[in-house]
Write an enzyme that holds these catalytic residues in place. Structure first.
Site, PDB file in Angstrom:
ATOM      1  N   TRP A 162       0.815  -1.207   0.000  1.00  0.00           N
ATOM      2  CA  TRP A 162       0.000   0.000   0.000  1.00  0.00           C
ATOM      3  C   TRP A 162       0.850   1.260   0.000  1.00  0.00           C
ATOM      4  CZ3 TRP A 162      -4.400  -0.803  -1.908  1.00  0.00           C
ATOM      5  CH2 TRP A 162      -5.048  -2.032  -1.706  1.00  0.00           C
ATOM      6  N   ASP A 234      -1.322   6.692   6.272  1.00  0.00           N
ATOM      7  CA  ASP A 234      -2.441   5.825   5.923  1.00  0.00           C
ATOM      8  C   ASP A 234      -2.602   4.856   7.090  1.00  0.00           C
ATOM      9  OD1 ASP A 234      -4.157   3.891   5.003  1.00  0.00           O
ATOM     10  OD2 ASP A 234      -3.017   3.405   3.197  1.00  0.00           O
ATOM     11  N   LYS A 258     -11.900  -1.911   7.722  1.00  0.00           N
ATOM     12  CA  LYS A 258     -11.070  -2.826   8.498  1.00  0.00           C
ATOM     13  C   LYS A 258     -11.534  -2.881   9.955  1.00  0.00           C
ATOM     14  CE  LYS A 258      -8.151  -2.633   4.916  1.00  0.00           C
ATOM     15  NZ  LYS A 258      -7.938  -3.722   3.977  1.00  0.00           N
TER      16      LYS A 258
END
Length: 423
Positions: A162, A234, A258
């Site tokens: 990511w 992030d 999540k």
């Protein structure tokens, strides 16, 4: 010819007199005018008295332990609360899914969600909280577009897939540089901050606080070398899993799916003085000022997702806040990592112990040919989504806030039994 009010029925009416003998209490039948039928006609009654009633048999025993990385498991009590309010939210006469996002009912929902999130993370008034769409991936572009000029240098620490995706997207809008990458070590480590070759003129330093795929988590955070630079993170896969000093960051952003809600909501926490400097090419839906000025209601937001996030925030506060939540997460992770480390190599976690994630636990089997059977047999025991990400293989157990201790304990017991059979 009696009809049940619980299920739809089809009546073959050869004679209108059947209406006189029917014992049905369904009002829809009497709405049809009585006319002479020359041949049988079929009428379907769609009315159902139990259409909005959940199955009486629904119980915790019907649910699996869902170890998916996202969309992920949600707290059972939150789901029950949402279930009870689905049809008619708190006497409003409608579902949250039907509300105007500008009506007083939904305004109370989004304002309460923001207020509770501020309590959880101790977010000061110096920061705006935005409820957006597009996932964290959209913010890979939104951040440089709002914070940088096209020629601005920025630094990226890449500790997994990511972080790498974020860097690649930023190349379109500024001048990013990867100052450290864990790719050569298959993303199993985090660098020593003292050794980072930071650009002294960098506009910001970007990290992915927890790499969902590779299971690498920052336990502390670096400081940008440029005193005027920002730290941007992030936090999608460890958001609200532990306390965070928000004041260290210029921007924190996270996809909700999540830890704090269903997919469709992206939360951005941004220092207010950073808002209002977007590049001219910035699309209106990526301009933080537009969303801040309109309190996340510039267009129709993901209303139901925001409502669900609000219920999760309430639940986290009721647990005692993020200090208590972190304790539970540490206990769950310790049990699972101990089982891996004490298996004498039957199971292996590739991540350096000091930076192992509390949220995403990747592991492999010494005998890789057994991995498919492991996943299959676990599913039979109502433990699902244990297969590792397609890019790395192996297994991955995501044990977010909502994964109960019982789920981790059951997984560990299964792992030990599986090893006994195949070791």
């Amino acid at each position: 010819m009696a009809m049940s009010a619980n299920t739809p029925h089809t009546l073959l009416l050869k004679n209108p007199s059947i209406l006189k003998t029917s014992t049905s209490t369904t009002p829809a039948i009497h709405a049809f005018p009585i006319t002479r039928a020359t041949k049988p006609i079929s009428i379907t009654c769609s009315y159902s008295a139990t259409a909005v009633t959940p199955p009486a048999s629904a119980s915790a025993q019907d649910r699996v332990f869902n170890f998916a990385a996202g969309p992920a498991t949600l707290p059972e009590n939150v789901l029950r609360k949402a279930e009870s309010e689905l049809y008619n939210w708190r006497g409003a006469g409608m579902s949250v899914m039907e509300m105007s996002h500008r009506g007083k009912e939904f305004l109370s929902i989004i304002q309460k969600a923001e207020s509770d999130l501020r309590k959880l993370l101790d977010i000061s008034d110096d920061y705006a909280v935005l409820f957006l769409q597009g996932g964290a991936t959209t913010q890979f572009a939104g951040i440089p577009l709002n914070i940088c000029k096209p020629e601005d240098p920025v630094d990226y620490i890449v500790t997994g897939s990511w972080g790498d995706k974020a860097f690649k997207e930023a190349t379109k809008y500024c001048k990013p540089k990867v100052i450290w990458s864990g790719k050569s070590e298959k993303y199993t480590a985090i660098p020593s901050f003292d050794e980072l070759d930071q650009n002294p003129n960098a506009r910001y330093l970007h990290i992915c606080a927890n790499e969902t795929i590779h299971g690498v988590e920052f336990k502390d955070y670096p400081t940008p070398k440029n005193k005027d630079a920002l730290l941007i993170a992030d936090m999608s896969s460890n958001f609200c899993s532990k306390p965070v000093d928000v004041s260290k960051f210029g921007i924190i952003y996270a996809g909700a799916q999540k830890n704090v809600g269903p997919s469709g909501v992206t939360i951005v926490i941004i220092r207010k003085d950073l808002i209002g400097n977007a590049q001219e090419i910035t699309p209106v839906m990526l301009d933080y000022k537009i969303h801040a000025d309109n309190n996340s209601l510039y267009n129709t937001p993901p209303c139901y997702g925001i409502y669900m996030c609000g219920l999760v925030f309430e639940d986290l506060l009721a647990q005692g806040g993020l200090v208590e939540v972190e304790k539970k997460n540490m206990k769950k992770a310790q049990i699972l990592y101990d089982a891996i480390d004490e298996s004498k190599g039957f199971y292996r976690c590739p991540v350096e112990k000091s930076v192992r994630s509390l949220m995403n636990v990747p592991f492999t089997l010494e005998k890789s040919e057994l991995e498919a059977e492991f996943v299959k047999e676990a599913a039979k025991e109502k433990m699902v989504q244990l297969k590792g990400h397609r890019s790395v293989g192996g297994m991955r157990a995501s044990i977010y806030n909502a994964m109960p201790l019982a789920g981790v304990e059951k997984l560990v017991a299964f792992m030990k039994d599986f090893q006994a059979k195949h070791g």
